[in-house]
Scaffold this motif. Structure first.
Motif, PDB file in Angstrom:
ATOM      1  N   PRO A  12      -1.516  -1.725 -14.500  1.00 37.45           N
ATOM      2  CA  PRO A  12      -2.514  -0.085 -14.372  1.00 37.45           C
ATOM      3  C   PRO A  12      -3.689   0.176 -15.302  1.00 37.45           C
ATOM      4  N   GLU A  13      -3.524  -0.697 -15.820  1.00 35.27           N
ATOM      5  CA  GLU A  13      -5.467  -0.620 -16.140  1.00 35.27           C
ATOM      6  C   GLU A  13      -6.257  -1.326 -15.481  1.00 35.27           C
ATOM      7  N   SER A  26      -7.862  -1.676 -11.534  1.00 33.86           N
ATOM      8  CA  SER A  26      -8.231  -1.137  -9.857  1.00 33.86           C
ATOM      9  C   SER A  26      -9.246  -2.285  -9.376  1.00 33.86           C
ATOM     10  N   GLU A  69       0.819  -0.875  -0.192  1.00 32.13           N
ATOM     11  CA  GLU A  69      -0.276   0.296   0.305  1.00 32.13           C
ATOM     12  C   GLU A  69       0.959   1.417   0.205  1.00 32.13           C
ATOM     13  N   LYS A  80       6.652  -0.959  -2.607  1.00 29.42           N
ATOM     14  CA  LYS A  80       5.120  -2.125  -2.584  1.00 29.42           C
ATOM     15  C   LYS A  80       5.821  -3.073  -3.686  1.00 29.42           C
ATOM     16  N   SER A 111     -10.639  -3.299  -5.759  1.00 28.11           N
ATOM     17  CA  SER A 111     -10.225  -3.371  -4.039  1.00 28.11           C
ATOM     18  C   SER A 111      -9.576  -4.385  -3.226  1.00 28.11           C
ATOM     19  N   LEU A 112      -8.813  -3.211  -2.432  1.00 29.03           N
ATOM     20  CA  LEU A 112      -7.476  -3.618  -1.386  1.00 29.03           C
ATOM     21  C   LEU A 112      -8.422  -5.429  -1.168  1.00 29.03           C
ATOM     22  N   ASN A 159      -3.204  -5.577  -8.947  1.00 28.72           N
ATOM     23  CA  ASN A 159      -3.354  -3.980  -9.037  1.00 28.72           C
ATOM     24  C   ASN A 159      -2.202  -3.164  -9.602  1.00 28.72           C
TER      25      ASN A 159
END
Length: 194
Positions: free
Chosen positions: A98-99, A101, A35, A42, A103-104, A95
């Motif tokens: 880049p394209e 995303s 995070e 990361k 939810s973590l 994640n």
């Protein structure tokens, strides 16, 4: 008929215990680093989370070897729950693309749901066949039931408390320590009849 017993070892018990403890560290530290805004942190966090998923798979694989001696379906179910957990926890790594995303917490939610549900029958087998002290097996049954219930409630849109995870989390630490230090883990008894 006369009742006899034979000894069945808990396969790789000390190794499994160490894996349980390391999995907490790998995921906790890895998630925190993942995070971070710094790419170096990361990517190192991502590596730790991949190692966590490997540890989770190994836990399921080796515990399955003991559980299937008592119930094949439950042994395979437990292993499958660990496979789902490993892949769900790793889904956070998407994640990095880049394209994409996501939810973590989505992967964590799925992982804990399946872990809770899949671990209830495993603890039942441990209780029924004295693979663990009765109190420890009951603790696991109650802890994983609460955990599974909490995530099922969240699945239906109701917010449940993270406190429902605590009992199962402490059980995993206690179970790991028991596997590492107990002299009983290599003296599990399976009844046989002649």
């Amino acid at each position: 008929m006369k009742k006899y017993t034979k000894t069945i070892p808990f396969v790789k018990s000390k190794f499994i215990g160490v894996l349980f403890l390391l999995a907490f560290l790998f995921y906790g530290i890895g998630r925190s680093l993942f995070e971070s805004e710094l790419d170096t942190y990361k990517y190192f966090g991502a590596l730790l989370m991949v190692i966590n998923s490997v540890a989770v798979l190994l836990i399921g694989f080796f515990l399955r070897k003991t559980i299937i001696k008592f119930n094949l379906l439950i042994g395979n179910t437990y292993f499958l729950s660990r496979v789902i957990e490993a892949f769900a926890l790793s889904s956070i790594l998407l994640n990095l693309i880049p394209e994409i995303s996501i939810s973590l917490d989505f992967g964590y939610f799925i992982a804990m749901l399946f872990l809770g549900i899949g671990s209830i029958p495993m603890c039942y087998i441990c209780y029924k066949h004295n693979l663990l002290p009765k109190w420890m097996a009951l603790w696991g049954l109650i802890g994983y039931t609460l955990m599974g219930f909490g995530f099922i409630v969240e699945l239906f849109g109701k917010e449940s408390s993270m406190y429902l995870l605590i009992l199962a989390g402490f059980w995993e630490v206690a179970f790991a320590i028991w596997l590492i230090i107990s002299k009983q883990q290599n003296k599990i008894i399976e009844p046989t009849y002649l």
